[in-house]
Design a protein around this motif. Structure first.
Motif, short mmCIF file in Angstrom:
data_model
loop_
_atom_site.label_atom_id
_atom_site.label_comp_id
_atom_site.label_asym_id
_atom_site.label_seq_id
_atom_site.Cartn_x
_atom_site.Cartn_y
_atom_site.Cartn_z
N ASP A 122 0.87 -1.18 0.00
CA ASP A 122 0.00 0.00 0.00
C ASP A 122 0.91 1.23 0.00
O ASP A 122 1.58 1.51 0.99
N TYR A 123 0.89 1.95 -1.12
CA TYR A 123 1.84 3.06 -1.31
C TYR A 123 1.16 4.43 -1.30
O TYR A 123 1.59 5.36 -1.99
N HIS A 124 0.12 4.56 -0.50
CA HIS A 124 -0.50 5.88 -0.33
C HIS A 124 -1.21 5.89 1.02
O HIS A 124 -2.34 5.39 1.13
N THR A 125 -0.55 6.45 2.03
CA THR A 125 -1.11 6.44 3.39
C THR A 125 -0.79 7.75 4.10
O THR A 125 0.23 8.39 3.83
N HIS A 126 -1.68 8.14 4.99
CA HIS A 126 -1.55 9.43 5.68
C HIS A 126 -1.60 9.27 7.20
O HIS A 126 -2.64 9.49 7.82
N PRO A 127 -0.46 8.90 7.83
CA PRO A 127 -0.47 8.76 9.29
C PRO A 127 -0.91 10.05 10.01
O PRO A 127 -1.53 9.97 11.06
N GLN A 128 -0.60 11.21 9.44
CA GLN A 128 -0.97 12.45 10.13
C GLN A 128 -2.41 12.87 9.86
O GLN A 128 -2.90 13.81 10.48
N GLY A 129 -3.07 12.20 8.93
CA GLY A 129 -4.41 12.64 8.57
C GLY A 129 -4.35 14.04 7.96
O GLY A 129 -3.53 14.29 7.09
N HIS A 130 -5.19 14.93 8.43
CA HIS A 130 -5.24 16.27 7.85
C HIS A 130 -4.83 17.36 8.83
O HIS A 130 -5.48 18.40 8.95
N ARG A 131 -3.75 17.12 9.57
CA ARG A 131 -3.16 18.16 10.41
C ARG A 131 -1.74 17.70 10.74
O ARG A 131 -1.40 16.54 10.56
N VAL A 132 -0.92 18.63 11.23
CA VAL A 132 0.44 18.24 11.61
C VAL A 132 0.38 17.43 12.90
O VAL A 132 -0.16 17.89 13.90
N GLN A 133 0.88 16.19 12.83
CA GLN A 133 1.05 15.36 14.01
C GLN A 133 2.45 14.77 13.92
O GLN A 133 2.71 13.98 13.02
N ARG A 134 3.30 15.19 14.81
CA ARG A 134 4.70 14.75 14.78
C ARG A 134 4.78 13.22 14.79
O ARG A 134 4.06 12.56 15.54
N TYR A 135 5.64 12.64 13.92
CA TYR A 135 5.82 11.19 13.92
C TYR A 135 6.39 10.73 15.25
O TYR A 135 7.42 11.24 15.71
N THR A 136 5.71 9.77 15.88
CA THR A 136 6.19 9.11 17.10
C THR A 136 5.85 7.63 16.93
O THR A 136 5.08 7.26 16.04
N GLN A 137 6.39 6.80 17.83
CA GLN A 137 6.04 5.38 17.77
C GLN A 137 4.54 5.21 18.06
O GLN A 137 3.89 4.32 17.50
N GLY B 210 5.86 17.43 10.34
CA GLY B 210 5.58 16.31 11.25
C GLY B 210 6.44 15.08 10.97
O GLY B 210 6.56 14.19 11.81
N ILE B 211 7.04 15.01 9.78
CA ILE B 211 7.77 13.80 9.37
C ILE B 211 9.12 13.74 10.07
O ILE B 211 9.85 14.74 10.10
N ASP B 212 9.43 12.59 10.65
CA ASP B 212 10.69 12.42 11.37
C ASP B 212 11.33 11.10 10.91
O ASP B 212 10.83 10.02 11.21
N PHE B 213 12.42 11.23 10.15
CA PHE B 213 13.05 10.03 9.57
C PHE B 213 13.62 9.11 10.65
O PHE B 213 13.67 7.90 10.46
N ASP B 214 14.06 9.68 11.78
CA ASP B 214 14.58 8.82 12.86
C ASP B 214 13.47 7.94 13.43
O ASP B 214 13.69 6.78 13.77
#
Ligand code: ZN
Ligand code: ZN
Length: 270
Positions: free
Chosen positions: A16-31, A60-64
């Motif tokens: 699946d190559y189209h996904t939105h973990p943050q939805g429609h607002r900034v949500q910092r990437y966390t576990q 919001g994207i955090d590569f670490d």
């Protein structure tokens, strides 16, 4: 393979190559934000997926955090991606961010969500439908596909998302779709880009896969490659309607799917 055999063949879709973990607002990437997506992927039988949040939420994207998620879920391939929009307000910053982080990204989607109005995505449901009222639908389609070629020409995308999104509210051009889309497919082929088969269209008023059957046929004639995509805005939507998509791909005889690692495209058999 006969048509009958093809229609009963069962593919197992695994990416699946189209996904939105943050939805429609900034949500910092966390576990806490990302692990449910890994859990859902596993439950849905997906072994390869890409996070492709909208470029306007790039902060919001955090590569670490993506690396940490990979370590915690070694059975899954998790790709770092983004959806580059043609947002007249935000996407200049998005393009800069993509250029800066190109080597950390596996995959970039290119998308057209804006027509003449800079302040409203035409694919908002139902509000965006007002942008089509009283206008020539063929002219809107021509304008839309011109904008798709513009995004493809940035050199910053690996794959075009929801290629015929312009149909979302059910507006159909009078002209045969091939005459409107062929120049764009030529362009995509010449630049060696992929397009996605997106089940999101089945959740929208048009109730049809993106892209439609005729465009899939024309793309196949050109030898353009496909990704599979849900455009999930919640982890529960990962792989949404993939059994129906698998059936359609079997009917078309599409037996390969492409995945990406650091923008390198790999074709895998289904
Ligand atoms: Zn989109
Ligand atoms: Zn999207």
């Amino acid at each position: 393979m006969t048509a009958d055999q093809a229609s009963t063949a069962k593919y197992r879709l695994f990416s699946d190559y189209h996904t939105h973990p943050q939805g429609h607002r900034v949500q910092r990437y966390t576990q806490a934000l990302l692990q449910p997506w890994a859990d859902s992927a596993r439950r849905a039988g997906l072994t390869d997926s890409a996070f492709t949040d909208h470029d306007r939420y790039h902060t919001g994207i955090d590569f670490d955090e993506i690396d940490r998620l990979r370590e915690r879920n070694p059975d899954l391939r998790i790709r770092a991606g983004i959806e580059l929009d043609n947002d007249p307000i935000h996407s200049a910053a998005g393009r800069n961010w993509i250029e800066k982080h190109w080597d950390k990204l596996d995959f970039v989607l290119g998308s057209v969500h804006f027509l003449d109005r800079p302040d409203q995505m035409f694919d908002s449901v139902p509000g965006g439908a007002a942008q089509f009222e009283g206008r020539s639908i063929a002219a809107i389609y021509a304008d839309y596909f011109r904008r798709v070629r513009e995004i493809a020409a940035t050199g910053l995308v690996d794959c075009l998302a929801h290629l015929d999104l312009v149909k979302i509210h059910g507006h159909r051009p009078g002209a045969e779709i091939g005459s409107l889309v062929n120049e764009t497919l030529d362009f995509i082929r010449a630049r060696n880009l992929a397009i996605e088969l997106s089940t999101a269209g089945w959740r929208k008023p048009v109730n049809e896969l993106y892209p439609g059957d005729r465009i899939i046929e024309l793309a196949m004639e050109q030898g353009i490659h496909f990704t599979t995509a849900s455009d999930a805005h919640s982890h529960a939507q990962l792989g949404d309607k993939f059994p129906s998509l698998a059936q359609k791909m079997a009917n078309f005889g599409i037996g390969q799917i492409c995945v990406f690692e650091q923008h390198d495209r790999m074709q895998l058999p289904l």
